[in-house]
Enzyme design. Sequence first.
Site, PDB file in Angstrom:
ATOM      1  CB  CYS A  21      -2.463  -0.045   8.267  1.00 43.72           C
ATOM      2  SG  CYS A  21      -1.051   1.279   8.622  1.00 43.72           S
ATOM      3  CD  GLU A  42       4.915  -0.871  12.283  1.00 40.08           C
ATOM      4  OE1 GLU A  42       4.996  -0.308  11.091  1.00 40.08           O
ATOM      5  OE2 GLU A  42       5.429  -0.011  12.865  1.00 40.08           O
ATOM      6  CG  ASN A  88      -0.365  -0.001   2.480  1.00 43.29           C
ATOM      7  OD1 ASN A  88       0.711  -0.588   2.532  1.00 43.29           O
ATOM      8  ND2 ASN A  88      -0.867   0.594   3.485  1.00 43.29           N
ATOM      9  CD  GLU A  96       8.439  -1.645  13.016  1.00 40.20           C
ATOM     10  OE1 GLU A  96       8.824  -0.972  11.906  1.00 40.20           O
ATOM     11  OE2 GLU A  96       8.202  -2.802  12.902  1.00 40.20           O
TER      12      GLU A  96
HETATM   13  P1  NAD Z   1      -0.032  -9.308   3.296  1.00 46.45           P
HETATM   14  O1  NAD Z   1      -0.081  -9.659   4.635  1.00 46.45           O
HETATM   15  O2  NAD Z   1      -0.935  -9.888   2.139  1.00 46.45           O
HETATM   16  O3  NAD Z   1       1.451  -9.233   2.687  1.00 46.45           O
HETATM   17  C1  NAD Z   1       2.425  -8.542   3.282  1.00 46.45           C
HETATM   18  C2  NAD Z   1       3.829  -9.106   2.683  1.00 46.45           C
HETATM   19  O4  NAD Z   1       3.890 -10.291   3.377  1.00 46.45           O
HETATM   20  C3  NAD Z   1       3.948  -9.349   1.280  1.00 46.45           C
HETATM   21  O5  NAD Z   1       5.490  -8.932   1.159  1.00 46.45           O
HETATM   22  C4  NAD Z   1       3.881 -10.928   1.121  1.00 46.45           C
HETATM   23  O6  NAD Z   1       4.220 -11.441  -0.058  1.00 46.45           O
HETATM   24  C5  NAD Z   1       4.433 -11.162   2.384  1.00 46.45           C
HETATM   25  N1  NAD Z   1       3.766 -12.641   2.859  1.00 46.45           N
HETATM   26  C6  NAD Z   1       2.493 -13.036   2.588  1.00 46.45           C
HETATM   27  N2  NAD Z   1       2.363 -14.227   3.234  1.00 46.45           N
HETATM   28  C7  NAD Z   1       3.350 -14.578   3.748  1.00 46.45           C
HETATM   29  C8  NAD Z   1       4.123 -15.687   4.443  1.00 46.45           C
HETATM   30  N3  NAD Z   1       3.571 -16.722   4.902  1.00 46.45           N
HETATM   31  N4  NAD Z   1       5.314 -15.525   4.992  1.00 46.45           N
HETATM   32  C9  NAD Z   1       6.124 -14.629   4.768  1.00 46.45           C
HETATM   33  N5  NAD Z   1       5.648 -13.618   4.179  1.00 46.45           N
HETATM   34  C10 NAD Z   1       4.599 -13.446   3.602  1.00 46.45           C
HETATM   35  O7  NAD Z   1      -0.579  -7.639   3.165  1.00 46.45           O
HETATM   36  P2  NAD Z   1      -0.782  -6.794   1.998  1.00 46.45           P
HETATM   37  O8  NAD Z   1      -2.060  -7.494   1.496  1.00 46.45           O
HETATM   38  O9  NAD Z   1       0.505  -6.421   1.030  1.00 46.45           O
HETATM   39  O10 NAD Z   1      -1.007  -5.301   2.766  1.00 46.45           O
HETATM   40  C11 NAD Z   1      -2.177  -4.942   3.162  1.00 46.45           C
HETATM   41  C12 NAD Z   1      -2.291  -5.150   4.720  1.00 46.45           C
HETATM   42  O11 NAD Z   1      -1.372  -4.385   5.302  1.00 46.45           O
HETATM   43  C13 NAD Z   1      -3.377  -4.790   5.124  1.00 46.45           C
HETATM   44  O12 NAD Z   1      -4.011  -5.594   6.178  1.00 46.45           O
HETATM   45  C14 NAD Z   1      -2.835  -3.326   6.048  1.00 46.45           C
HETATM   46  O13 NAD Z   1      -3.974  -3.149   7.114  1.00 46.45           O
HETATM   47  C15 NAD Z   1      -1.822  -3.906   6.591  1.00 46.45           C
HETATM   48  N6  NAD Z   1      -0.821  -2.868   6.971  1.00 46.45           N
HETATM   49  C16 NAD Z   1      -0.683  -2.629   8.225  1.00 46.45           C
HETATM   50  C17 NAD Z   1       0.407  -1.534   8.568  1.00 46.45           C
HETATM   51  C18 NAD Z   1       0.467  -1.129   9.865  1.00 46.45           C
HETATM   52  O14 NAD Z   1       1.436  -0.214  10.136  1.00 46.45           O
HETATM   53  N7  NAD Z   1      -0.111  -1.756  10.888  1.00 46.45           N
HETATM   54  C19 NAD Z   1       0.747  -0.685   7.622  1.00 46.45           C
HETATM   55  C20 NAD Z   1       0.372  -0.852   6.330  1.00 46.45           C
HETATM   56  C21 NAD Z   1      -0.276  -2.019   5.903  1.00 46.45           C
HETATM   57  C1  6OH Z   2      -0.167   1.844   6.958  1.00 44.72           C
HETATM   58  O1  6OH Z   2      -0.250   1.811   5.796  1.00 44.72           O
HETATM   59  C2  6OH Z   2       0.808   3.239   7.237  1.00 44.72           C
HETATM   60  C3  6OH Z   2       1.654   3.002   8.066  1.00 44.72           C
HETATM   61  C4  6OH Z   2       2.519   4.479   8.406  1.00 44.72           C
HETATM   62  C5  6OH Z   2       3.773   4.153   8.969  1.00 44.72           C
HETATM   63  O2  6OH Z   2       4.277   3.313   9.330  1.00 44.72           O
HETATM   64  C6  6OH Z   2       4.235   5.654   8.906  1.00 44.72           C
HETATM   65  O3  6OH Z   2       5.571   5.406   9.637  1.00 44.72           O
HETATM   66  O4  6OH Z   2       3.883   6.933   8.892  1.00 44.72           O
END
Ligand code: NAD
Ligand code: 6OH
Length: 496
Positions: free
Chosen positions: A299, A265, A166, A477
């Site tokens: 997120c 995260e 994202n 973090e």
């Molecule tokens: P995802 O969990 O599908 O993938 C994230 C990463 O993990 C990718 O690089 C993927 O290839 C890898 N991955 C997937 N399965 C794996 C496994 N079994 N072992 C190791 N690596 C693996 O997430 P996404 O769809 O790319 O991103 C969207 C999600 O991320 C949403 O749920 C969003 O809320 C979350 N997000 C959270 C934050 C935060 O700071 N809390 C920030 C951004 C996005």
């Molecule tokens: C999630 O999609 C956004 C995360 C943002 C950060 O981790 C940041 O440092 O601003």
Amino acid sequence: MRSPASAFPYPFADQQLPCLIGGEFVREGRSFPNVSPVNGRIIATVTEADASMVDRAVQAARAALRGPWARLTTPERCALLRKVAERIEQRFDEFVSAEIADTGKTFAQASSLDIPRGAANFRAYADLALGRASECFEMGTPDGRGALNYTVHKPVGVVAVIAPWNLPFLLLTWKAAPALACGNTVIAKPSEETPSSAALLAEVMQEVGVPPGVFNLVHGFGPESTGEALVTHPDVSAIAFTGESATGSAIMASAAPTVKRLSFELGGKNASLVFADADFEAALAGTVRSVFANCGQVCLCSERVYVERPIFERFVEALAGAARRLRVGGPYEGADMGPLISRAHRDKVLSYYRLAREEGGEIVCGGGVPRFGDERDEGAFIEPTVVRGLPEDARCVREEIFGPICHVAPFDTEEEAVRLANDTRYGLAAAVWTSNLQRAHRVARQMEVGIAWVNDWFLRDLRTPFGGVKLSGVGREGGAYSLAFFSEPMNICVKL
Ligand code: NAD
Ligand code: 6OH
């Protein structure tokens, strides 16, 4: 820079994106296509790192822990990270193009948020690591001479940085920068959807003279691919992961046998609370941003908006009006909102649009797919959507959707607002809109989240703790919290 397959500038035109392993760019084995969510065209092929390539990267990273990198002083290491930031800025246009090609996000956002934050992450952690103090405890001893205890901070070892799609560059550098600042070596794995800005970063690392093996890049998928090989590798000491909560859970299980240090995260189902005493226009503009920024794929985005009853109808109407006015379009069209990341993700978000109707919600605006009459109809565009009238136990109110949609509901008392906001398995972020100072502090503090904003959203100071509670994550973090995660503290006791 223009690719025949792409309508837009793209720094890797006609190339296969390589992995970076031990200072060598590697194109071997399997590859996969990188598809533009703007028009469905293939913009590049990407080298997929299999388990043996991941192993080579980890061995290179391990070896680098004992090489010239280990002998750099902290100021020298931080100077190198500042060069990374400078080089990102010199190649700014390429980074912006790369990020846009993968995600379709607007030029305005990529050039004002994603890429500048990537550079800022390297500078911020160079400064923080340089300014880090070491604690010292003086103690008494029976012989009266005493002893001094002091802490030294060592690297943890080989760190896996696994990023989502994202905010690809922002989030990958948010972890890679502090990991390097603390002297670790890194294996970065961007999302399979967004390999390009990370591929440029690998070039930058080489250009500024980061020693071979210190920063490695492996592309690929999660399960049964690159990600899994990385998180099960016995010589990876720590995993910094951002992504879905379910993926975090799978990674935790995979990492358990080799007892790795984890920072997660994860997802969110964030609430915004709008009190009747709020500055209406500021709350409205802030809520529009917090719901629809990056097509709802942040997120921290609000998917649940609770509005105090006296202003509820007016606020819903204004929010829907603003959503209808958002211009949805391609990255270079001056649009407010680009596409979702992929057709697959759009199918998921559209299934929630349908579900909202089935669960008894009223779609106040949006709810479908825009039609352009050109190649954008092959992309992953979707309408910004506002829903009302769902029960609190509806799946659309409980599950993370990760698209440009919110449910808006009224509340009558402060207690009710707090209860509604906290009634979720997630706990990442909240926004509170009020002009009452006491209420602002009181309500913000009661939010069961890692990050609460009062009268703003996504205003970031990189020194502050960042992360979530409940299903939204493990650990924090940001600032000293990142330095702590990426360091192994060691006590040295000196008898005087
Ligand atoms: P995802 O969990 O599908 O993938 C994230 C990463 O993990 C990718 O690089 C993927 O290839 C890898 N991955 C997937 N399965 C794996 C496994 N079994 N072992 C190791 N690596 C693996 O997430 P996404 O769809 O790319 O991103 C969207 C999600 O991320 C949403 O749920 C969003 O809320 C979350 N997000 C959270 C934050 C935060 O700071 N809390 C920030 C951004 C996005
Ligand atoms: C999630 O999609 C956004 C995360 C943002 C950060 O981790 C940041 O440092 O601003």
